[in-house]
Design a protein around this motif. Structure first.
Motif, mmCIF file in Angstrom:
data_model
loop_
_atom_site.group_PDB
_atom_site.id
_atom_site.type_symbol
_atom_site.label_atom_id
_atom_site.label_comp_id
_atom_site.label_asym_id
_atom_site.label_seq_id
_atom_site.Cartn_x
_atom_site.Cartn_y
_atom_site.Cartn_z
ATOM 1 N N GLY A 129 1.274 -1.365 -0.296
ATOM 2 C CA GLY A 129 0.170 0.211 -0.027
ATOM 3 C C GLY A 129 1.131 0.879 0.201
ATOM 4 N N GLU A 130 1.873 0.717 1.159
ATOM 5 C CA GLU A 130 2.925 2.313 0.368
ATOM 6 C C GLU A 130 3.544 2.254 -0.141
ATOM 7 O OE1 GLU A 130 5.701 2.442 4.153
ATOM 8 O OE2 GLU A 130 4.370 1.360 5.326
ATOM 9 N N ARG A 131 3.918 1.314 -0.997
ATOM 10 C CA ARG A 131 4.076 1.927 -2.844
ATOM 11 C C ARG A 131 3.192 1.890 -3.609
ATOM 12 N NH1 ARG A 131 6.695 -4.197 -3.104
ATOM 13 N NH2 ARG A 131 8.627 -4.695 -1.331
ATOM 14 N N GLY A 132 2.124 1.716 -3.185
ATOM 15 C CA GLY A 132 1.338 2.067 -4.590
ATOM 16 C C GLY A 132 0.520 3.293 -4.213
ATOM 17 N N GLY A 133 1.103 3.807 -2.668
ATOM 18 C CA GLY A 133 0.805 5.886 -2.712
ATOM 19 C C GLY A 133 1.902 6.517 -3.526
ATOM 20 N N ALA A 134 3.402 5.608 -3.067
ATOM 21 C CA ALA A 134 4.443 6.284 -3.521
ATOM 22 C C ALA A 134 4.736 6.688 -4.630
ATOM 23 C CB ALA A 134 5.227 5.367 -3.337
ATOM 24 N N ARG A 135 3.935 5.471 -5.643
ATOM 25 C CA ARG A 135 4.010 5.200 -6.674
ATOM 26 C C ARG A 135 3.231 6.273 -7.695
ATOM 27 N NH1 ARG A 135 3.328 0.317 -9.758
ATOM 28 N NH2 ARG A 135 4.778 0.224 -11.097
ATOM 29 N N ARG A 136 1.889 6.841 -6.770
ATOM 30 C CA ARG A 136 0.880 7.735 -7.229
ATOM 31 C C ARG A 136 1.035 9.363 -6.771
ATOM 32 N NH1 ARG A 136 -2.871 3.886 -5.517
ATOM 33 N NH2 ARG A 136 -2.975 4.603 -3.049
ATOM 34 N N GLY A 137 1.775 8.766 -5.878
ATOM 35 C CA GLY A 137 2.430 10.540 -4.830
ATOM 36 C C GLY A 137 3.784 10.678 -6.603
ATOM 37 N N ALA A 138 5.038 10.118 -6.743
ATOM 38 C CA ALA A 138 5.406 9.767 -7.695
ATOM 39 C C ALA A 138 4.825 10.225 -9.288
ATOM 40 C CB ALA A 138 6.446 8.809 -8.058
ATOM 41 N N GLU A 139 3.857 10.012 -9.950
ATOM 42 C CA GLU A 139 3.254 9.932 -10.451
ATOM 43 C C GLU A 139 2.577 11.646 -10.356
ATOM 44 O OE1 GLU A 139 0.662 7.155 -11.733
ATOM 45 O OE2 GLU A 139 2.007 5.225 -11.922
ATOM 46 N N GLN A 140 1.684 12.337 -9.846
ATOM 47 C CA GLN A 140 1.452 13.250 -9.113
ATOM 48 C C GLN A 140 2.565 14.464 -9.635
ATOM 49 O OE1 GLN A 140 -0.487 13.653 -5.354
ATOM 50 N NE2 GLN A 140 -2.819 12.273 -6.694
ATOM 51 N N GLU A 141 4.203 14.034 -8.935
ATOM 52 C CA GLU A 141 4.815 15.198 -8.913
ATOM 53 C C GLU A 141 5.126 14.975 -10.038
ATOM 54 O OE1 GLU A 141 9.009 15.257 -6.947
ATOM 55 O OE2 GLU A 141 7.847 13.850 -5.356
ATOM 56 N N VAL A 142 5.346 13.797 -11.483
ATOM 57 C CA VAL A 142 5.422 13.885 -12.867
ATOM 58 C C VAL A 142 4.789 15.089 -13.494
ATOM 59 C CG1 VAL A 142 5.766 12.387 -14.283
ATOM 60 C CG2 VAL A 142 6.981 11.631 -12.613
ATOM 61 N N ALA A 143 3.230 14.386 -12.671
ATOM 62 C CA ALA A 143 2.681 15.621 -13.741
ATOM 63 C C ALA A 143 2.345 17.101 -13.411
ATOM 64 C CB ALA A 143 0.861 14.675 -13.496
ATOM 65 N N ALA A 144 3.194 17.680 -12.208
ATOM 66 C CA ALA A 144 3.046 18.805 -12.064
ATOM 67 C C ALA A 144 4.282 19.142 -12.980
ATOM 68 C CB ALA A 144 3.631 18.731 -10.231
ATOM 69 N N LEU A 145 5.319 17.689 -12.472
ATOM 70 C CA LEU A 145 6.587 18.569 -13.436
ATOM 71 C C LEU A 145 6.662 18.778 -14.814
ATOM 72 C CD1 LEU A 145 9.080 16.691 -11.520
ATOM 73 C CD2 LEU A 145 8.675 18.786 -11.402
ATOM 74 N N ARG A 146 5.670 17.987 -15.582
ATOM 75 C CA ARG A 146 4.841 17.861 -16.711
ATOM 76 C C ARG A 146 4.190 19.307 -17.422
ATOM 77 N NH1 ARG A 146 3.656 12.029 -17.765
ATOM 78 N NH2 ARG A 146 6.143 11.027 -18.825
ATOM 79 N N ALA A 147 3.291 19.283 -16.194
ATOM 80 C CA ALA A 147 2.271 20.404 -16.563
ATOM 81 C C ALA A 147 3.719 22.013 -16.518
ATOM 82 C CB ALA A 147 1.104 20.313 -15.122
ATOM 83 N N GLN A 148 4.468 22.470 -15.200
ATOM 84 C CA GLN A 148 5.455 23.113 -15.732
ATOM 85 C C GLN A 148 6.122 23.388 -16.870
ATOM 86 O OE1 GLN A 148 7.661 22.732 -11.373
ATOM 87 N NE2 GLN A 148 5.774 23.591 -10.249
ATOM 88 N N ALA A 149 6.382 22.341 -16.996
ATOM 89 C CA ALA A 149 7.242 22.339 -18.271
ATOM 90 C C ALA A 149 6.917 22.762 -19.314
ATOM 91 C CB ALA A 149 8.118 21.263 -18.056
ATOM 92 N N ALA A 150 5.296 21.995 -19.367
ATOM 93 C CA ALA A 150 4.386 22.620 -20.150
ATOM 94 C C ALA A 150 4.538 24.082 -20.387
ATOM 95 C CB ALA A 150 3.251 22.411 -20.592
ATOM 96 N N HIS A 151 3.976 24.927 -19.218
ATOM 97 C CA HIS A 151 3.810 26.106 -18.802
ATOM 98 C C HIS A 151 5.030 26.735 -19.467
ATOM 99 C CE1 HIS A 151 2.713 29.672 -16.815
ATOM 100 N NE2 HIS A 151 2.960 29.982 -16.163
ATOM 101 N N HIS A 152 6.194 26.356 -18.776
ATOM 102 C CA HIS A 152 7.193 26.864 -19.141
ATOM 103 C C HIS A 152 7.389 27.059 -20.710
ATOM 104 C CE1 HIS A 152 11.158 28.494 -18.404
ATOM 105 N NE2 HIS A 152 12.032 27.267 -19.599
ATOM 106 N N ALA A 153 7.518 25.814 -21.245
ATOM 107 C CA ALA A 153 7.377 26.012 -22.482
ATOM 108 C C ALA A 153 6.660 26.807 -22.917
ATOM 109 C CB ALA A 153 7.423 24.389 -23.709
ATOM 110 N N LYS A 154 5.385 26.731 -23.088
ATOM 111 C CA LYS A 154 4.317 27.807 -23.462
ATOM 112 C C LYS A 154 4.857 29.753 -22.816
ATOM 113 C CE LYS A 154 -0.814 29.674 -22.947
ATOM 114 N NZ LYS A 154 -1.917 29.261 -22.284
ATOM 115 N N CYS A 155 5.320 29.729 -21.461
ATOM 116 C CA CYS A 155 5.520 31.283 -21.098
ATOM 117 C C CYS A 155 6.902 31.218 -22.717
ATOM 118 C CB CYS A 155 6.262 31.141 -19.950
ATOM 119 S SG CYS A 155 4.672 31.632 -19.192
#
Length: 158
Positions: free
Chosen positions: A13-39
């Motif tokens: 369960g912890e591993r699954g939560g960590a994975r979801r957290g990492a995916e959210q972090e990656v998604a957030a980083l991707r969103a930031q990268a997209a925003h940065h590219a747009k800017c």
């Protein structure tokens, strides 16, 4: 299940939560990268607009500078033309004044000559009248002498 079974589930369960957290972090980083590219794209567009605007401003400044040069040249030409016309008018005025002065002096001279001629004519007429009177007087005397001679001649013959 044994006592370890719960631990393994918790780890999973912890591993699954960590994975979801990492995916959210990656998604957030991707969103930031997209925003940065747009800017970054917007910055590039603004830089291009700035470059074009600067080019247009430089072109406008060159045109303005050229117009100022042309205006200054036209102003100099206008002033030179006006000065030339003024000088020409001054020369013409001076020539007219000289001509007028010449004709005035000539007129004064002619008036003087006419007055002298009038005096000469008057003197000549006076002299002629005096001479004519003298001749008439002489003629009258001669006639008187002739008459006297004729009277004597007719008395002696008669």
């Amino acid at each position: 299940r044994g006592p370890g079974a719960g631990v393994g589930g918790a780890v999973a369960g912890e591993r699954g939560g960590a994975r979801r957290g990492a995916e959210q972090e990656v998604a957030a980083l991707r969103a930031q990268a997209a925003h940065h590219a747009k800017c970054q794209q917007e910055v590039e567009v603004l830089r291009e607009e700035k470059r074009l605007t600067s080019g247009m401003l430089e072109e406008q400044q060159r045109r303005t500078d050229r117009m100022e040069v042309l205006l200054a040249e036209a102003n100099r030409n206008l002033q030179a033309s006006y000065q030339g016309q003024t000088n020409n008018r001054s020369r013409q005025t001076l020539q007219l004044e000289e001509s007028l002065s010449f004709y005035r002096s000539k007129t004064e001279l002619q008036k003087g000559q006419m007055e002298a001629l009038r005096r000469e004519i008057a003197n000549t007429e006076r002299d002629y009248k005096l001479k004519e009177r003298g001749w008439l007087e002489e003629r009258a005397k001669l006639l008187e002498v002739v008459q006297t001679s004729l009277d004597r001649a007719s008395r002696s013959s008669g």
